[in-house]
Design an enzyme around this catalytic site. Structure first.
Site, mmCIF file in Angstrom:
data_model
loop_
_atom_site.group_PDB
_atom_site.id
_atom_site.type_symbol
_atom_site.label_atom_id
_atom_site.label_comp_id
_atom_site.label_asym_id
_atom_site.label_seq_id
_atom_site.Cartn_x
_atom_site.Cartn_y
_atom_site.Cartn_z
ATOM 1 N N ALA A 51 32.848 37.645 41.729
ATOM 2 C CA ALA A 51 33.465 36.422 41.171
ATOM 3 C C ALA A 51 32.629 35.918 39.998
ATOM 4 O O ALA A 51 31.432 35.693 40.129
ATOM 5 C CB ALA A 51 33.571 35.360 42.253
ATOM 6 N N GLU A 120 38.640 25.782 33.523
ATOM 7 C CA GLU A 120 39.553 26.921 33.638
ATOM 8 C C GLU A 120 40.980 26.404 33.574
ATOM 9 O O GLU A 120 41.219 25.194 33.671
ATOM 10 C CB GLU A 120 39.302 27.698 34.937
ATOM 11 N N HIS A 248 45.839 38.304 37.236
ATOM 12 C CA HIS A 248 44.922 37.632 36.305
ATOM 13 C C HIS A 248 45.309 38.073 34.900
ATOM 14 O O HIS A 248 45.517 39.260 34.660
ATOM 15 C CB HIS A 248 43.479 38.022 36.621
ATOM 16 N N ARG A 294 47.931 30.480 35.411
ATOM 17 C CA ARG A 294 47.806 31.934 35.283
ATOM 18 C C ARG A 294 49.110 32.705 35.232
ATOM 19 O O ARG A 294 49.255 33.664 34.488
ATOM 20 C CB ARG A 294 47.051 32.457 36.491
ATOM 21 N N HIS A 355 45.262 40.368 41.078
ATOM 22 C CA HIS A 355 43.994 39.650 41.246
ATOM 23 C C HIS A 355 43.847 38.972 42.606
ATOM 24 O O HIS A 355 42.769 38.968 43.184
ATOM 25 C CB HIS A 355 43.914 38.602 40.135
ATOM 26 N N ARG A 390 47.730 30.363 42.806
ATOM 27 C CA ARG A 390 46.436 29.705 43.051
ATOM 28 C C ARG A 390 45.817 29.136 41.775
ATOM 29 O O ARG A 390 45.825 29.780 40.723
ATOM 30 C CB ARG A 390 45.472 30.727 43.662
HETATM 31 C C1 SIN Z 1 37.874 34.071 36.716
HETATM 32 O O1 SIN Z 1 36.668 33.953 36.510
HETATM 33 O O2 SIN Z 1 38.711 34.071 35.828
HETATM 34 C C2 SIN Z 1 38.348 34.239 38.131
HETATM 35 C C3 SIN Z 1 38.308 32.967 38.825
HETATM 36 C C4 SIN Z 1 39.323 32.914 39.917
HETATM 37 O O3 SIN Z 1 40.074 33.864 40.122
HETATM 38 O O4 SIN Z 1 39.413 31.879 40.565
#
Ligand code: SIN
Length: 524
Positions: A51, A120, A248, A294, A355, A390
């Site tokens: 991660a 994010e 992802h 996402r 992902h 998610r």
């Molecule tokens: C990422 O670093 O993009 C993955 C984080 C995640 O899937 O929560």
């Protein structure tokens, strides 16, 4: 069954990513006898270890209610609000108490006195704690080191879970059919001796992680084939929401990179997606542009790639970064450079990759599944926190919180149920299971499963594609079952049996849900 091949414990934990490790630590502190098994050769090897982005906490000017809103918006509203409440209210405390105070995780700081919160997609606040771009690695290492200090914890690496042991399925006594179905442990294959051990236990916690490696392109390690979903399904536990497979948007496009992730925090820190010709495009798909949820970003990339007949798009960090790229993203920098891409000078070619599975073994706020004695935590479980899609960096937090909750529940309700012995149960194996595994057959079966899932049950699904996936997987599953019955036990053959079942679970769930929502997208 030979006596020496059976073990007894209070709690059996299958898997040792953050969820399994958090459960193990809590159970160990309560004085319970714990066995943790992993099929990997090291305890650290898990999705958690890789991660990059971080773990959600609460940032400045933040509140659990704001986090809750973001999780539900990202999940397209089908989240379990009770579960989201638990995560939003207890998450920060779990991070502070377990990770920061107990395990002394050295999260990155913006000044010596203050933690650095990164951003994010889908988050209305900067609230993600990280250790540069290798957050999971340190968390996992510290957990494993902490567990090694407890004498009541036995760690068994190189042990593959084959099947959950249940009353009445595996029991010889025909009267056991009158008992309530219950999980009483598991059959575990010793990868070195190729012998199967039986572990009898009062409580089994599944923490086997996800299943994205049933897809051709994935950001997950190749071992993430969904063993836990398959075993729980066979044991009769309820499995839900398997159609919600999250892709992802940005894994490195390079034939040898094997789905290396380019963290969403790269976009969080300003990078933008561009076509091969250098045109930004996310503004045409979402008001949130490159920081849209996402599923939206993934579909936008898919569409741009299809329209321009291209195999990748670019992620441009260098034109936007106002910081030292090598210092903020050392792992991504180093890895891309290994493949000939200098991210301080040029954009990164990226493609989406499978992902995360938002569904799984249905559990309540304590991780209890519908089957007595079986709990599930982390990605293999479905608490309902994630809904249909998610929110970034909530998975480590969910694993941390539910892992600890599951063991707290067990410790406070510990009620040793009848202890069973090897002579009570049937041997697990089929007579005549003696042929050597032919790796060519295993490889080809995996290619079939993975390309079927990628092409027919992937980012954009149609009724026709799913139907084709169902037919192909059903046919293949008969062959795999025959192969399994005839072949000597090895971790490879167990994985294949689990993998095909998980692919079927996803496909059947997708066929059963005609409504596009979140990461399950059906083209009319
Ligand atoms: C990422 O670093 O993009 C993955 C984080 C995640 O899937 O929560």
């Amino acid at each position: 069954m030979r006596e020496e091949e059976s073990l007894t414990t209070d709690v059996l934990i299958i898997g040792c990513g953050i969820a399994g490790a958090s459960a193990a630590l809590e159970a160990a502190k309560s004085g319970l006898r714990v066995i943790v098994v992993t099929k990997s050769s090291t305890f650290e090897e898990s999705n958690t270890y890789y991660a990059q982005g971080g773990i959600v906490s609460l940032g400045h000017d933040d509140h659990p209610e704001l986090l809750k809103e973001d999780i539900i918006e990202s999940g397209d509203g089908i989240n379990n609000t009770e579960a989201v409440d638990i995560l939003a209210k207890e998450g920060k405390k779990a991070v502070d108490d377990i990770l920061i105070k107990e395990l002394k995780i050295p999260f990155s700081r913006s000044t010596p006195d203050s933690l650095d919160y990164t951003q994010e997609a889908g988050h209305s606040r900067r609230r993600i704690l990280h250790i540069k771009d290798e957050t999971g690695k340190t968390i996992e290492e510290r957990f494993v080191n902490a567990l090694k200090k407890y004498s009541n914890v036995t760690l068994l690496a190189n042990h593959t879970a084959v099947d959950l042991l249940t009353v009445p399925h595996h029991f010889k006594n025909l009267k056991s059919y009158y008992k309530k179905p219950q999980c009483t442990g598991a059959y575990i294959l010793d990868n070195h001796t190729c012998r199967v051990k039986t572990i009898f236990t009062h409580y089994t916690i599944l923490a086997t992680g996800g299943c994205s490696a049933v897809y051709l392109y994935t950001s997950n390690p190749r071992g993430a084939i969904g063993d836990g979903y398959a075993m729980a399904y066979r044991a009769g536990a309820r499995i839900v929401n398997m159609e919600y497979i999250q892709f992802h948007p940005t894994s490195l496009f390079h034939r040898d990179a094997d789905g290396f992730l380019i963290s969403e925090t790269v976009r969080g820190e300003g990078a933008r997606l561009k076509t091969k010709e250098g045109r930004t495009f996310m503004e045409n798909y979402s008001k949130k542009k490159d920081l849209a949820p996402r599923d939206e970003v993934t579909r936008a990339i898919y569409e741009e790639m299809t329209n321009s007949n291209s195999s990748y798009v670019y992620l441009d960090l260098v034109s936007y970064a106002k910081f030292d790229i090598k210092k903020r993203f050392p792992n991504i920098y180093k890895t891309c450079l290994k493949y000939g891409i200098d991210i301080t000078k040029e954009p990164i070619p990226v493609v989406p990759a499978a992902h995360y599975c938002c569904g799984g073994v249905l559990v309540d706020g304590w991780g209890r599944s519908s089957l007595n004695g079986l709990l599930a935590v982390g990605e293999v479980s479905c608490t309902g926190v994630h809904g249909a899609n998610r929110l970034a960096s909530t998975s480590l937090l969910e694993g941390l919180v539910w892992g600890a909750r599951a063991s707290k529940y067990i410790a406070s309700h510990f009620d040793p149920i009848t202890t069973y012995k090897p002579s009570d149960i049937h041997d697990w194996y089929y007579p005549g299971k003696e042929e050597e595994v032919d790796p060519a057959l295993v490889n080809q079966d995996w290619i079939s499963i993975r390309s079927t899932m990628w092409n027919y049950a992937g980012i954009i699904r149609t009724e026709k594609r799913l139907e084709r996936a169902r037919a192909d997987l059903d046919y293949l599953s008969h062959r795999v079952e025959k192969f399994y019955k005839e072949t000597r036990m090895e971790t490879k053959i167990v994985g294949l049996k689990h993998g095909i079942q998980v692919a079927q679970l996803i496909t059947y769930a997708a066929i059963g849900n005609p409504n596009s929502l979140g990461s399950h997208y059906i083209l009319d």
